[in-house]
Design an enzyme around this catalytic site. Structure first.
Site, PDB file in Angstrom:
ATOM      1  CG  ASP A 157      -0.621  -7.107   8.334  1.00 50.23           C
ATOM      2  OD1 ASP A 157       0.617  -6.974   8.204  1.00 50.23           O
ATOM      3  OD2 ASP A 157      -1.420  -6.991   7.390  1.00 50.23           O
TER       4      ASP A 157
ATOM      5  CB  SER B 260      -1.377  -0.815   4.698  1.00 56.74           C
ATOM      6  OG  SER B 260      -2.417  -1.434   4.018  1.00 56.74           O
TER       7      SER B 260
ATOM      8  CG  HIS C  89       0.266  -5.742   4.164  1.00 63.41           C
ATOM      9  ND1 HIS C  89      -0.638  -5.526   5.173  1.00 63.41           N
ATOM     10  CD2 HIS C  89       0.044  -4.759   3.273  1.00 63.41           C
ATOM     11  CE1 HIS C  89      -1.386  -4.466   4.896  1.00 63.41           C
ATOM     12  NE2 HIS C  89      -0.987  -3.974   3.738  1.00 63.41           N
TER      13      HIS C  89
HETATM   14  N1  ASP Z   1      -5.066  -4.220   3.240  1.00 64.18           N
HETATM   15  C1  ASP Z   1      -5.350  -3.123   2.406  1.00 64.18           C
HETATM   16  C2  ASP Z   1      -4.282  -2.957   1.378  1.00 64.18           C
HETATM   17  O1  ASP Z   1      -3.161  -3.264   1.629  1.00 64.18           O
HETATM   18  C3  ASP Z   1      -5.577  -1.868   3.157  1.00 64.18           C
HETATM   19  C4  ASP Z   1      -6.870  -1.297   2.720  1.00 64.18           C
HETATM   20  O2  ASP Z   1      -7.050  -1.119   1.526  1.00 64.18           O
HETATM   21  O3  ASP Z   1      -7.709  -1.035   3.571  1.00 64.18           O
HETATM   22  O4  ASP Z   1      -4.527  -2.582   0.237  1.00 64.18           O
END
Ligand code: ASP
Length: 720
Positions: A220, A652, A84
């Site tokens: 991911d 991330s 991502h």
């Molecule tokens: N998956 C989250 C983000 O991209 C990562 C996190 O906030 O722990 O915002």
């Protein structure tokens, strides 16, 4: 008596240890935590983790693309991050024919690595505490404006000194709400190339259904390479550039993790607000979060319909959808978490203690006696304004054509000036052309018409009638409140609805153009909404500045009150260390989540039939046949695991590191029940989610067939 003291002391230590997983620590000061880290099993020294003079783990951690983290994992500059985080770059490299987002991509040699213009990777060269130098130059009688000006001036001098005769950048950043200041010297590389992207069935397995959710089976990750000039220094893209030789890269653990192992996360957390008063927590959980959730609910529904309309729309809108959905879901978890953790009550209890503490001395009373009261009044003033801001920015400017039209306001203002030079206009027109190209590349009018018709209804209905812009009211009357008819009018009349028309107008931009644009219905509406917003929130800068002053006081007071406690500063996108243990959790009565998932869960989820759990037959059959090679233990391939480290957005892609400093995984998310950790951390329910490095390597090697890349990595089978 002695017994009692021992008891109290032990209790204190237990308390400290129980809470110790909370915190995002400044690497320069990690010496203060090292004993606690070692008590949890860490075998590294503070210098192994951060050292400005010799290579240390910090040299293998990068800020990726400005908002994520990445880790260097090979002697030739391979950088691992999340799928991502690489998403935007992968999308820009994708076309309908070569859809790397959906199908994945693997370079089979260096010439196949794909340049990703605009992508950057930044190393932290060193961190310095410059608090004294800055605070010494401030005088107590300064106004806030004078204070800020002075800080900006000295910071700029410090930054210039720091980068003299180097190609580095430097930035002084404020910590603890302006009570401390640190200098960050950084080095940014600009030639970054895509090496491996897993298919989205792996990289985004579970999609929105599983986002923020445990148990998780998302691979991911994505893999890039840093390129440098022949001197190993940053250089703009050139075919002659060479793979970067890093000062340090992570050794990869092939042993994996088990419950209660030490784990640490090294990265760039974005934003937390752990020290705010109850009134601010109340505003977040009962106003800001719910308002934004309601607006995004609608935006997502409309986008989702578009995405299912055609592949072209899907490619354009999926990244936007994911961006909006991510925070949308997090806020919902945050509201629930803050409620079930009694966050408001906890803050209020603390505030009662705080008030008692201030009353214990005349000096404290003078310094801090009014702080909380002031903050409460300021947040009461800010709350309705922040609501207006949300409905303006999220709802009205959620309509893409309005945001786009509004971006022309500077050009129009400039062109209307008498003294303007033609080259200034030309420059802005050039930028506007680029903006238009970018805008229409990912734009679909049908989706946006729907947004217009629905979002402007909630914008209208959320505001008091006297707070609506006059132009909006007039049009609302003209179309008898029918936003579909209003949208019909705007989209058929506005040049901003058509790429050809905007480019034609910019191509012959002349004296009459500003007038013409001002009459354009999309521009007229956008600027009316924007001017209205400015007028309604006129006091916001003043309120924010007053909040900044009081928060500085309140922060200082909290640290004075708990003088024995090691405080960590709120996240601000600077390099930090979080640490804890590999651990499951029990979110609710009767539920007990274990710390890891395996490939078994991929098949289980696939069989539910939910399209977000789609997995290509090839991968399912490899899993079925346990074609795992050396990446599995006893035929079990671990996919994701949990740790108790305190992380947030920006983390991330962060490396998750074991007791010996080896890479065990890549952080990518948190659990739903613990997303309130941005406001209040609970050691019991807050967990970060990492993808196991062995699953990542299995995908690179077995699924993508790029196992040759492992030759430049250092794999270790040490038992931790
Ligand atoms: N998956 C989250 C983000 O991209 C990562 C996190 O906030 O722990 O915002």
């Amino acid at each position: 008596m002695k017994k009692l003291i021992v008891f109290v002391f032990t209790f204190l230590i237990i308390q400290l240890h129980a809470r110790a997983d909370e915190g995002m620590w400044i690497p320069l000061l990690i010496g203060k935590n090292i004993a606690d880290m070692q008590a949890k099993g860490c075998r590294l020294s503070a210098e192994d983790i951060y050292n400005a003079n010799q290579s240390s783990l910090k040299d293998a951690v990068v800020q990726f693309g400005g908002g994520c983290t990445g880790e260097v994992i090979s002697s030739q500059g391979l950088v691992l991050t999340n799928h991502h985080c690489g998403y935007g770059a992968i999308q820009r490299l994708s076309t309908l024919e070569k859809d790397y987002l959906t199908n994945g991509y693997a370079a089979m040699n260096k010439t196949e690595e794909l340049p990703s213009p605009g992508l950057t990777v930044t190393f932290v060269v060193r961190i310095e505490d410059v608090t004294k130098r800055i605070l010494d130059s401030l005088a107590s009688e300064m106004t806030e404006v004078q204070r800020n000006k002075k800080i900006a001036d000295i910071s700029s001098t410090i930054e210039k000194e720091a980068v003299k005769e180097t190609h580095y950048d430097a930035k002084v950043r404020s910590f603890f709400y302006g009570n401390e200041f640190y200098l960050f010297v950084t080095e940014t590389f600009k030639d970054i190339r895509l090496v491996v992207a897993p298919p989205s069935a792996i990289g985004n397995f579970g999609g929105e259904t599983d986002n923020w959710i445990w148990p998780r089976h998302t691979g991911d990750f994505s893999l890039f390479r840093i390129y440098a000039g022949k001197d190993n220094k940053p250089a703009d893209y050139s075919a002659d550039n060479v793979p970067y030789t890093p000062k340090k890269y992570f050794t990869i653990s092939m042993t994996g993790v088990k419950e209660d192992d030490f784990a640490m996360v090294y990265g760039f957390p974005g934003r937390t607000t752990e020290y705010i008063p109850a009134s601010a927590v109340d505003m977040i959980m009962n106003s800001t979060d719910p308002n934004r959730v309601a607006i995004r609910d609608l935006r997502l529904k409309i986008m989702d319909e578009g995405i299912h309309m055609s592949d072209t729309v899907r490619l354009k809108y999926l990244p936007k959808y994911k961006g909006i959905a991510n925070a949308y879901k997090k806020w919902q978890g945050e509201i629930l978490g803050l409620k079930s953790f009694d966050a408001l009550e906890k803050k209020k209890t603390f505030e009662t203690e705080f008030t008692k503490w201030t009353q214990q001395s005349g000096d404290r009373l003078k310094k801090y006696g009014n702080t909380l009261h002031q903050l409460d009044s300021l947040f009461a003033l800010a709350r309705p304004l922040s609501r207006i801001s949300d409905y303006t920015n999220e709802a009205a400017f959620g309509v893409e054509i309005l945001g786009f039209a509004n971006s022309f306001s500077e050009l129009i203002a400039l062109a209307k000036k008498d003294s303007v030079k033609q080259n200034e206009i030309d420059l802005m027109v050039g930028n506007a052309k680029k903006r238009a190209e970018g805008f229409f590349k990912d734009y679909d009018e049908r989706v946006d018409r729907e947004m217009f018709a629905e979002l402007l209804v909630i914008y209208r209905d959320s505001m008091k009638s006297e707070h609506l812009p006059q132009y909006f009211k007039t049009m609302n009357q003209k179309f008898k409140g029918d936003m579909f008819r209003f949208s019909e009018y705007v989209f058929s009349k506005s040049v901003f609805a058509s790429k050809e028309k905007v480019l034609a107008l910019l191509g012959s931009f002349g004296k009459s153009s500003p007038k013409k644009l001002e009459k354009d219905p999309a521009y007229a509406l956008a600027s009316a909404i924007s001017e209205n917003y400015d007028a309604l929130t006129l006091r916001l800068p003043e309120i924010n500045s007053a909040i900044a002053i009081q928060m500085r006081n309140y922060m200082a007071a909290q640290r004075e009150m708990q003088a024995q406690k090691n405080f960590y500063p709120d996240a601000n996108l600077t390099l930090r260390i979080a640490f804890g243990k590999v651990k499951g959790y029990r979110p609710n009565d009767g539920m007990n989540y274990i710390y890891r998932t395996t490939t078994d869960g991929i098949g289980e989820k696939f069989r539910t039939g939910n399209e977000e759990f789609y997995m290509p037959e090839k991968v399912l059959s490899m899993i079925d046949k346990k074609n795992f090679g050396t990446y599995a233990v006893n035929d079990t391939l671990q996919v994701c695991f949990l740790t108790t480290s305190h992380t947030t957005g920006g983390n991330s892609g962060s490396p998750v590191i074991n007791a010996g400093g080896e890479l065990i995984g890549t952080n990518f998310d948190r659990v739903w029940e613990g997303t309130m950790s941005d406001v209040m951390f609970s050691p019991d329910r807050c967990r970060n989610i990492a993808v196991d490095i062995r699953y990542t390597l299995w995908v690179i090697d077995r699924v993508e067939g790029a196992g040759y890349l492992l030759n430049e990595m250092k794999l270790s089978s040490l038992k931790m």
